[in-house]
Design a protein around this motif. Structure first.
Motif, short mmCIF file in Angstrom:
data_model
loop_
_atom_site.label_atom_id
_atom_site.label_comp_id
_atom_site.label_asym_id
_atom_site.label_seq_id
_atom_site.Cartn_x
_atom_site.Cartn_y
_atom_site.Cartn_z
N ASN A 56 32.12 44.38 41.43
CA ASN A 56 32.07 43.14 40.66
C ASN A 56 32.23 41.95 41.62
O ASN A 56 32.27 42.13 42.82
CB ASN A 56 33.09 43.16 39.52
CG ASN A 56 34.52 43.14 40.02
OD1 ASN A 56 34.79 42.70 41.14
ND2 ASN A 56 35.45 43.60 39.19
N ARG A 57 32.34 40.75 41.08
CA ARG A 57 32.28 39.58 41.95
C ARG A 57 33.45 39.50 42.93
O ARG A 57 33.35 38.87 43.98
CB ARG A 57 32.21 38.30 41.11
CG ARG A 57 30.77 37.90 40.78
CD ARG A 57 30.75 36.63 39.96
NE ARG A 57 31.53 36.81 38.73
CZ ARG A 57 32.59 36.10 38.39
NH1 ARG A 57 33.02 35.13 39.16
NH2 ARG A 57 33.22 36.33 37.26
N SER A 58 34.60 40.10 42.60
CA SER A 58 35.74 39.95 43.52
C SER A 58 35.90 41.10 44.51
O SER A 58 36.60 40.96 45.50
CB SER A 58 37.03 39.73 42.73
OG SER A 58 37.05 40.49 41.57
N GLN A 59 35.27 42.24 44.26
CA GLN A 59 35.50 43.39 45.15
C GLN A 59 34.82 43.22 46.50
O GLN A 59 33.66 42.82 46.58
CB GLN A 59 35.05 44.67 44.45
CG GLN A 59 36.04 45.04 43.34
CD GLN A 59 35.48 45.97 42.29
OE1 GLN A 59 34.28 45.99 42.04
NE2 GLN A 59 36.36 46.72 41.66
N GLY A 76 42.55 43.55 42.82
CA GLY A 76 41.27 43.23 42.21
C GLY A 76 40.14 43.15 43.23
O GLY A 76 38.96 43.10 42.87
C1 LIG Z 1 36.84 43.50 39.43
O1 LIG Z 1 37.40 44.79 39.17
C2 LIG Z 1 38.78 44.88 39.47
C3 LIG Z 1 39.20 46.32 39.30
O2 LIG Z 1 38.82 46.84 38.09
C4 LIG Z 1 39.56 43.91 38.59
O3 LIG Z 1 40.93 44.00 38.85
C5 LIG Z 1 39.05 42.51 38.84
O4 LIG Z 1 39.71 41.59 38.01
C6 LIG Z 1 37.54 42.45 38.60
N1 LIG Z 1 37.04 41.12 38.94
C7 LIG Z 1 36.19 40.44 38.17
C8 LIG Z 1 35.75 39.10 38.66
O5 LIG Z 1 35.80 40.89 37.10
#
Ligand SMILES: *[C@@H]1O[C@H](CO)[C@@H](O)[C@H](O)[C@H]1NC(C)=O
Ligand SMILES: *[C@@H]1O[C@H](CO)[C@@H](O)[C@H](O)[C@H]1NC(C)=O
Length: 373
Positions: free
Chosen positions: A185-188, A267
Motif C-alpha cells: 500500500n502507499r506506506s509500505q 505500517g
Molecule cells: C498499509 O498496511 C499496513 C499494514 O497492514 C497498515 O498498518 C498501514 O496503515 C497501511 N497504510 C495505508 C496508507 O493504508
C-alpha cells in the motif's frame, strides 16, 4: 498515627519515582528524534562506485542485491545461479563485495553471461560505509552484513531491489517475489517474513532486550526494499541513532536494527509468509510453516551455517545440488533428478519427512506432477 505517616511517605516516594520513570521514558524517545536530526551531518556517504558512475535501475527492472565478504564467494554465486535457473524475466544483480572477491565474482558472472546469451546484467561494487563509523559497522555482525542498511544511500539511482543474504537459495523465479511490490500500500517500503511461527520457540519474544516488530519479530534474510520510499522516509537517519542507543542489547546485528525500526513504524512493512524465507527452524522439530506445506518453499535460508553442516542434511543436500549444477545444462536431469534421489535417502530426518515442501515449486517450474508423499 505513626503508621499512617509512614504510609503517606511511602506513597509520596512511589509517586515521585513513577514521575521520574515516565520522564525518563519520554526523554529516551525524544533522544531518538534528537539523534535523528543531528546525525545527518556526521554521515558522509560516498555515493559513487569505483568507476565514479551512479547505477540506474527503474521501477520495472528486477534487481537482486547481495553483500559478500570473507568466505561467502561460493555461497553468493550459488544463490545467483539459483536465481538464473528458474527466472524467465531479465535479472540485474548488484554485488557489493570485499575488494579481494571482486575479481572472482566478475570472472564467474562474465562466464555465465556468455552461457546464458546475456540473460542478465551485473555490477560488482566495493563495500561502501559511512566513513565516520565505518569500522564499527563492519564489525557489527557477520562481516559486512550491516552494509545492507545503507543501500538506500549508496545506490541513489536504484528504485527498488530484492536484498538476499548469501546463505539463501531461490526455489522459485525471482519475478514471483518481485510481484509483492504490487501488493504494497502507499506506506509500505519493505517486505520481510516473520522470524518465527511459534511463540514457544521464538527468539525475540523470549530473549530480546530491545523492541522488535510484531509478536515474534522479522527475519531480514530476504528483503524487498523500495529504496525510493526508504530514502523519502530518511531510513539512514534512523539507523545510526538506533544503533547507538541499543548497541549493547543487539545480538543479531542489522536484523535487530531493522526490527527496532519497524517496531516503531509497523505500517511501513509488508509481511510475507514463511515460504519466502524458509529456515531449518521451520522443520527441525516439526513442520510449522503452513504456507510452505500448501504452496512449496519459494526461498530457503540456510541460516546459522546449515547449508554446510551435517546437522540439517536436507539443507546441505539442496545447497550441494545447486552448487554442483553447471549453468547451461539440463535442469531436470542434472539438478532435479539427483536432488530427488538425495532427499529420498533423508526421509528419516525431520526436514526430510516434509521433503515435498522443497520439491513442490521445482516440480511446478519443471511442469512435473505434484508428489504429495
Ligand atoms: C498499509 O498496511 C499496513 C499494514 O497492514 C497498515 O498498518 C498501514 O496503515 C497501511 N497504510 C495505508 C496508507 O493504508
Ligand atoms: C517505489 O516507490 C515509489 C514511490 O512511491 C514508486 O514510484 C515506485 O513505483 C515503487 N517501486 C516499485 C518497484 O514498486
Amino acid at each position: 498515627m505513626r503508621n499512617k505517616m509512614r504510609l503517606y511517605i511511602y506513597l509520596n516516594i512511589a509517586v515521585i519515582v513513577s514521575i521520574f520513570l515516565i520522564i525518563f521514558y519520554l526523554y529516551s524517545i525524544k533522544q531518538i528524534d534528537y539523534y535523528r536530526e543531528n546525525v545527518h551531518s556526521e554521515l558522509s556517504i560516498n555515493i559513487q562506485n569505483s568507476a565514479n558512475e551512479i547505477i540506474f535501475y527503474k521501477r520495472n527492472d528486477i534487481v537482486v542485491a547481495v553483500v559478500a565478504c570473507g568466505d561467502r564467494l561460493r555461497e553468493s554465486l550459488t544463490l545467483i545461479k539459483s536465481a538464473l535457473m528458474f527466472s524467465k524475466a531479465k535479472l540485474n544483480f548488484i554485488v557489493l563485495a570485499e575488494d579481494n572477491l571482486i575479481e572472482s565474482f566478475t570472472e564467474k558472472l562474465e562466464e555465465w553471461k556468455s552461457f546464458t546469451n546475456n540473460a542478465f546484467t551485473y555490477n560488482v561494487l566495493p563495500l561502501n560505509f559511512p566513513t565516520k563509523d565505518g569500522n564499527e559497522w563492519k564489525k557489527l555482525f557477520k562481516p559486512c552484513a550491516a552494509q545492507r542498511l545503507f543501500l538506500p544511500d549508496i545506490l541513489p539511482g536504484v528504485d527498488s531491489l530484492l536484498y538476499m543474504d548469501t546463505d539463501t537459495l531461490f526455489l522459485t523465479p525471482v519475478e514471483s517475489i518481485w510481484e509483492y511490490f504490487n501488493k504494497f500500500n502507499r506506506s509500505q517500503m519493505a517486505a520481510l517474513a516473520p522470524e518465527h511461527e511459534d511463540s514457544n520457540i521464538g527468539w525475540y519474544n523470549r530473549f530480546a532486550k530491545h523492541p522488535y516488530y510484531g509478536k515474534l519479530g522479522v527475519n531480514s534474510g530476504v528483503m524487498l526494499m523500495n529504496l525510493t520510499r526508504m530514502r523519502a522516509f530518511k531510513w539512514t537517519e534512523y539507523v545510526v541513532p538506533i544503533y547507538r542507543k541499543f548497541k549493547l542489547h543487539i545480538t543479531w546485528g542489522d536484523q535487530d536494527i531493522i526490527n527496532i525500526i519497524f517496531h516503531y513504524h509497523p505500517g511501513r512493512l509488508f509481511l510475507y509468509s514463511c515460504r519466502y524465507n524458509y529456515r531449518p527452524d521451520h522443520c527441525m522439530y516439526s513442520s510449522i510453516c503452513k504456507s510452505a506445506e500448501k504452496d512449496g518453499v519459494a526461498v530457503m535460508h540456510g541460516s546459522r551455517g546449515f547449508f554446510h553442516s551435517e546437522k540439517q542434511p536436507v539443507f546441505k543436500a539442496i545447497f550441494n545440488a545447486f552448487d554442483s549444477f553447471q549453468i547451461g545444462s539440463d535442469v531436470y536431469k542434472e539438478f532435479y533428478q539427483p536432488l530427488e534421489t538425495y532427499l529420498d535417502a533423508l526421509e528419516h530426518t525431520n526436514c526430510g519427512k516434509v521433503k515435498y515442501v522443497f520439491l513442490r515449486n521445482l516440480q511446478r517450474f519443471l511442469d512435473l506432477e505434484f508428489d504429495n508423499t
